[in-house]
Design an enzyme around this catalytic site. Structure first.
Site, PDB file in Angstrom:
ATOM      1  N   TYR A 183       0.850  -1.194   0.000  1.00 35.03           N
ATOM      2  CA  TYR A 183       0.000   0.000   0.000  1.00 35.03           C
ATOM      3  C   TYR A 183       0.881   1.238   0.000  1.00 35.03           C
ATOM      4  CZ  TYR A 183      -3.226   3.648   1.366  1.00 35.03           C
ATOM      5  OH  TYR A 183      -3.952   4.807   1.383  1.00 35.03           O
ATOM      6  N   GLU A 206      -3.246   7.486  -4.470  1.00 34.51           N
ATOM      7  CA  GLU A 206      -3.260   6.218  -3.732  1.00 34.51           C
ATOM      8  C   GLU A 206      -3.005   5.058  -4.693  1.00 34.51           C
ATOM      9  OE1 GLU A 206      -7.015   4.504  -2.173  1.00 34.51           O
ATOM     10  OE2 GLU A 206      -6.074   4.684  -0.208  1.00 34.51           O
TER      11      GLU A 206
END
Ligand code: ADP
Ligand code: MG
Length: 397
Positions: free
Chosen positions: A119, A207
């Protein structure tokens, strides 16, 4: 402003980030060309909506055991089947709400051989006032759950705006992701590129979930969600072209045409306020008295009669609105002008729900007189507290 994954990947590719080959599918006619353009044998068919959690999402129109909004396909025929099932149907994910979003676009992408899912995000950290990387080895799944259950697995690396991203920052990121060898070498190149893209394009969020380490040891951006700072969009005509209005709230689009700062919410009390701070306070006090605002709306300091009318139309077009609270502080504006605007707007747009008006500031007496003499069914309020109680009572009975 948000853009689709395939558009975000195109932007990141221009900055040199490694993304898979892929072709957007805007209609069924695009399918054959997309299949031909990719090498196979593994393809991924990805729903393009402005919401995450697509992989685990469900299509409303399909049986419960049907596959989600991101699907692997092992042959061109399988791609065709998936496209037929997905295009035009409604995908419900954790982020869309129960109504879901219609999938009007798909992205056909080359399948990757995944070793690990990481992530990575870049955002503006309000606590440090710095652009910061958020890094975790626990990518691909629900990052909110990771933050809650194992917060030690999330690393935040703030970037000094004077130096920009340094070798030291890159090393910290490589360590946070446990990258070695070819992947660490890729990281050294990739992280500065992502930082550059974030700053130069005035992003508010970038993101990448997941960023993957592939079986061959290299990094790839596998998913990309990008939001841009609306106040800086005028500097980026190329980004503005990527806007997909079908993904946005119709009321918010209308509001932006009138230069109104409007955000649709899911409560039942419509709010018309001048000044962002007062608008926030108004929403808070509605909550305090047990109801919920249907919107945030700042009509601005120089609210003209036209603007007030437009704002009224937008508020009353929301079927959830069971009452309206107008809360205006006449500083630069005069209360009598506002009152005239409100009365004219109500006469033009009509009024089927209770309306509470609270005016304060310059020419307040004149303003109240105009409201009282208008003959309209308007409930006058003395102060913010009084106004909030009156509208909540009018709505809840
Ligand atoms: P979302 O986050 O909306 O569910 P993602 O793009 O992250 O969508 O895809 C969900 C999952 O699907 C990823 O975590 C990954 O495991 C898999 N996936 C996505 N794209 C590819 C690809 N090109 N090749 C292989 N697997 C993929
Ligand atoms: Mg994802």
């Amino acid at each position: 402003m948000n853009i689709h994954e395939y558009q975000a990947k195109q932007v990141l590719k221009e900055f040199g980030a490694p993304v898979a080959a892929g072709v957007p599918i805007l209609s069924a006619d695009d399918v054959e060309g997309a299949i031909e353009a990719l090498p196979g044998p593994l393809y991924v068919v990805k729903s393009q909506i402005h919401a995450g959690g697509r992989g685990k999402g469900k299509f409303k129109e399909l049986p419960d055991d049907a596959k989600g909004g991101v699907r692997l396909a092992f042959s061109p025929d399988e791609v065709r089947t998936h496209v037929k099932e997905m295009l035009g149907n409604t995908l419900v994910t954790k982020q869309t709400g129960p109504a879901g979003k219609q999938v009007n676009r798909l992205y056909l992408e080359d399948g990757a051989d995944i070793d690990r899912e990481l992530y990575l995000s870049i955002l503006v950290d309000r606590e440090t006032s710095k652009v910061s990387f958020v890094a975790s080895t626990e990518g691909g799944m629900d990052i909110e759950a990771v933050a809650e259950e194992t917060p030690e697995k999330i690393h935040t690396i703030a970037i000094d705006p004077l130096t920009g991203i340094t070798d030291g920052d890159v090393t910290k990121l490589n360590e946070a992701f446990l990258l070695e060898g070819a992947a660490a070498e890729d990281g050294k190149l990739l992280f500065p590129k992502l930082y550059k893209a974030f700053v130069e394009k005035d992003m508010s969020l970038l993101e990448v979930n997941p960023l993957i380490v592939m079986k061959d040891g290299h990094l790839r951006v596998l998913d990309a969600k990008v939001s841009f700072d609306n106040n800086a969009l005028f500097r980026h005509p190329d980004i503005m072209e990527l806007r997909d209005e079908t993904e946005e709230d119709a009321k918010e689009i209308e509001a932006s045409k009138h230069d109104l700062a409007y955000i649709a919410l899911d409560g039942d009390i419509g709010c018309m306020v001048n000044g962002a701070g007062l608008a926030m306070a108004t929403m808070d006090i509605i909550k305090l008295y047990g109801a919920s605002p249907a919107n945030f709306l700042d009509v601005g300091g120089g609210a003209s009669k036209e603007k007030v009318t437009a704002a009224f139309k937008i508020i009353t077009s929301d079927p959830n609105v069971k009452g309206i609270l107008v809360n205006i502080f006449g500083g630069i504006m005069r209360c009598d002008v506002i009152a005239e605007g409100v009365v004219a707007a109500v006469k033009e747009v009509g009024l089927e729900v209770p309306l509470v008006v609270r005016l304060e500031g310059t020419n307040v007496q004149k303003g109240k007189q105009i409201i009282n003499e208008s003959g309209l069914n308007v409930i006058a309020a003395d102060d913010l507290d009084d106004a909030a109680q009156k509208i909540v009572k009018a709505v809840k009975g």
